[in-house]
Design a protein around this motif. Structure first.
Motif, PDB file in Angstrom:
ATOM      1  N   GLY A   1      46.680 -70.405  13.141  1.00 49.79           N
ATOM      2  CA  GLY A   1      47.330 -69.113  13.273  1.00 49.79           C
ATOM      3  C   GLY A   1      48.543 -69.165  14.185  1.00 49.79           C
ATOM      4  N   ASP A   2      49.232 -68.038  14.283  1.00 52.59           N
ATOM      5  CA  ASP A   2      50.465 -67.952  15.056  1.00 52.59           C
ATOM      6  C   ASP A   2      50.249 -67.417  16.462  1.00 52.59           C
ATOM      7  OD1 ASP A   2      52.502 -68.469  12.778  1.00 52.59           O
ATOM      8  OD2 ASP A   2      51.199 -66.900  11.981  1.00 52.59           O
TER       9      ASP A   2
ATOM     10  N   ALA B   1      34.781 -78.365   7.093  1.00 57.54           N
ATOM     11  CA  ALA B   1      35.058 -77.234   6.218  1.00 57.54           C
ATOM     12  C   ALA B   1      35.886 -77.676   5.034  1.00 57.54           C
ATOM     13  CB  ALA B   1      35.818 -76.147   6.989  1.00 57.54           C
ATOM     14  N   PRO B   2      35.758 -76.983   3.884  1.00 62.11           N
ATOM     15  CA  PRO B   2      36.584 -77.303   2.731  1.00 62.11           C
ATOM     16  C   PRO B   2      38.047 -77.160   3.067  1.00 62.11           C
ATOM     17  CG  PRO B   2      35.493 -75.175   2.470  1.00 62.11           C
ATOM     18  CD  PRO B   2      34.887 -75.822   3.662  1.00 62.11           C
ATOM     19  N   GLN B   3      38.856 -77.996   2.478  1.00 63.05           N
ATOM     20  CA  GLN B   3      40.278 -78.020   2.787  1.00 63.05           C
ATOM     21  C   GLN B   3      41.036 -77.059   1.886  1.00 63.05           C
ATOM     22  OE1 GLN B   3      41.617 -79.941   5.421  1.00 63.05           O
ATOM     23  NE2 GLN B   3      39.410 -79.944   5.791  1.00 63.05           N
ATOM     24  N   ALA B   4      41.777 -76.174   2.517  1.00 65.94           N
ATOM     25  CA  ALA B   4      42.608 -75.247   1.750  1.00 65.94           C
ATOM     26  C   ALA B   4      43.902 -75.936   1.360  1.00 65.94           C
ATOM     27  CB  ALA B   4      42.930 -74.012   2.608  1.00 65.94           C
TER      28      ALA B   4
ATOM     29  N   LYS C   1      39.792 -71.688  10.373  1.00 66.55           N
ATOM     30  CA  LYS C   1      40.923 -72.504   9.934  1.00 66.55           C
ATOM     31  C   LYS C   1      41.056 -72.486   8.418  1.00 66.55           C
ATOM     32  CE  LYS C   1      43.081 -77.045  10.366  1.00 66.55           C
ATOM     33  NZ  LYS C   1      44.388 -76.393  10.251  1.00 66.55           N
ATOM     34  N   TYR C   2      39.944 -72.517   7.714  1.00 70.35           N
ATOM     35  CA  TYR C   2      40.000 -72.480   6.255  1.00 70.35           C
ATOM     36  C   TYR C   2      40.659 -71.189   5.775  1.00 70.35           C
ATOM     37  CZ  TYR C   2      38.591 -72.086   1.411  1.00 70.35           C
ATOM     38  OH  TYR C   2      38.595 -71.915   0.058  1.00 70.35           O
ATOM     39  N   VAL C   3      40.259 -70.057   6.377  1.00 67.85           N
ATOM     40  CA  VAL C   3      40.848 -68.769   5.988  1.00 67.85           C
ATOM     41  C   VAL C   3      42.337 -68.754   6.311  1.00 67.85           C
ATOM     42  CG1 VAL C   3      40.870 -66.287   6.454  1.00 67.85           C
ATOM     43  CG2 VAL C   3      38.690 -67.486   6.186  1.00 67.85           C
ATOM     44  N   VAL C   4      42.692 -69.158   7.523  1.00 71.87           N
ATOM     45  CA  VAL C   4      44.105 -69.149   7.914  1.00 71.87           C
ATOM     46  C   VAL C   4      44.922 -70.045   6.989  1.00 71.87           C
ATOM     47  CG1 VAL C   4      45.764 -69.708   9.725  1.00 71.87           C
ATOM     48  CG2 VAL C   4      43.593 -68.610  10.322  1.00 71.87           C
ATOM     49  N   ASP C   5      44.443 -71.252   6.740  1.00 66.34           N
ATOM     50  CA  ASP C   5      45.191 -72.180   5.884  1.00 66.34           C
ATOM     51  C   ASP C   5      45.382 -71.616   4.474  1.00 66.34           C
ATOM     52  OD1 ASP C   5      45.452 -73.993   7.915  1.00 66.34           O
ATOM     53  OD2 ASP C   5      43.954 -75.396   7.172  1.00 66.34           O
TER      54      ASP C   5
END
Length: 377
Positions: free
Chosen positions: A292-293, A15-18, A258-262
């Protein structure tokens, strides 16, 4: 600008890195952690609290008579969720009735889709309906949304909720995860088998990745918009990712979560982020690694076992079986106390393992909330 990602193969995809989150402990973070914050917010951040906080997924809805009465006046779901005053009223109903520690925006995960160029409707008996996206041209037409233009009612509702509840409760926003949103877009609505999106993933993976990338950009922006509007905690629903095989989950679901969270954490590192997946017993460790937390756990897993598998650095939410709220008061209290015990007293937000059933008596929902709120660590 939309990210353009090229893929050599499905398994080679990453995935693309945030942007990486800024360090915790910034001035904004310290201000957010000021004394007097509501108990759910403090618990979600991992702070020591005097008791477990509690709310219920789908707490605003058909199990409440006040909601059913509003349906007669506002017959479509989109009216109820897109007229800010009505959405605010519905969001507050369970808080006013039960004094839940969380007040979640009354909306739908599909609400931002028109802002991306994807129209939909929600029918009362058959659920979401839309034109299925299955060609390169249809997916290419999906564009980056302007949340203020597409969802001004969301900003108003979240702001009104914050003003209404003050520090008596925590206001939650929510989004769908990219894979779950893609299932609706590709299937054209709800599905029992999810064969169309699975076929695309197997036969045209680059096309599915293109849609997932566009959705991830939009959903990260929409989550940040909700936080800017007043949401204090965000929850992401990847409701249908539990139907994927492990190899496909690793390729089509987890990287985009992970991308969205980051991306959200890069802008709002102090805002707790919760992830929920139905049928997630086999996915807990992977969910815990998406940045996420808190992982919201369904009722098919012992919560203490879930904590042991994921580690105590990750919080938990859940996980009473919603069917328990159809039982006797004695069973409701006993099962609720068992969930509290399993949670371990640290970064545990008590909730159901899925949305509350529409047939749940209101007095049983109140008993669940009261039982949790009466407990002291």
């Amino acid at each position: 600008v939309m990210l353009r990602v090229f893929f050599t193969s499905v398994l080679a995809f990453s995935a693309p890195q945030a942007p990486r989150p800024v360090a915790r402990g910034t001035h904004a973070s310290r201000v957010a952690m000021a004394a007097g914050d509501p108990v759910l917010l403090r618990a979600a951040r991992g702070e020591a609290v005097e008791r477990p906080p509690v709310w219920m997924m789908r707490q605003a809805g058909r199990h409440m008579k006040k909601y059913r009465d509003l349906v007669d006046k506002y017959p479509t779901f989109r009216e109820r969720s897109e007229i800010a005053e009505v959405s605010t009223q519905i969001s507050l109903q369970p808080w006013e009735a039960y004094k839940t520690d969380g007040v979640i925006l009354f909306s739908d995960i599909l609400t931002p889709l028109p802002g991306m160029g994807i129209e939909f409707d929600i029918l009362e008996k058959s659920g979401p309906k839309m034109k299925a996206l299955r060609t390169a041209a249809e997916i290419e037409a999906v564009h980056l949304m302007d949340p203020d233009a597409a969802c001004p009612f969301v900003r108003q509702t979240l702001g009104d909720l914050r003003r209404e509840v003050g520090n008596e409760a925590t206001v939650l926003g929510f989004i769908g995860a990219p894979y779950t949103m893609a299932t609706y877009c590709i299937e054209g609505g709800s599905s029992s088998s999810y064969l169309e999106i699975k076929k695309m993933g197997l036969n045209e993976p680059a096309l599915l990745h293109k849609l997932l990338t566009k959705l991830a950009d939009n959903l990260a922006e929409y989550a940040c918009f909700q936080i800017d509007s007043g949401a204090q905690v965000m929850q992401m629903f990847d409701s249908w990712a539990g139907n994927l095989s492990p190899i496909d989950y690793d390729v089509f679901a987890h990287p985009y979560q992970k991308y969205v969270v980051d991306k959200v954490k890069a802008r709002y590192p102090e805002v707790p982020f919760i992830t929920y997946i139905a049928k997630s017993a086999g996915l807990l460790e992977k969910m815990a690694s998406n940045g996420g937390d808190i992982v919201s756990v369904d009722w098919t897993v012992n919560l203490a076992d879930a904590r042991q598998r994921m580690g105590m650095d990750v919080g938990v939410q859940g996980n009473l079986d919603p069917a328990v709220l159809l039982a006797s008061p004695e069973i409701i209290v006993a099962r609720t106390m068992d969930v509290i015990k399993q949670g371990g007293g640290k970064q545990h937000v008590v909730n159901l393992g899925h949305g509350i059933e529409p047939s749940t008596p209101e007095e049983n929902a109140k008993l669940f909330v009261d039982t949790v709120k009466a407990h002291r660590y």
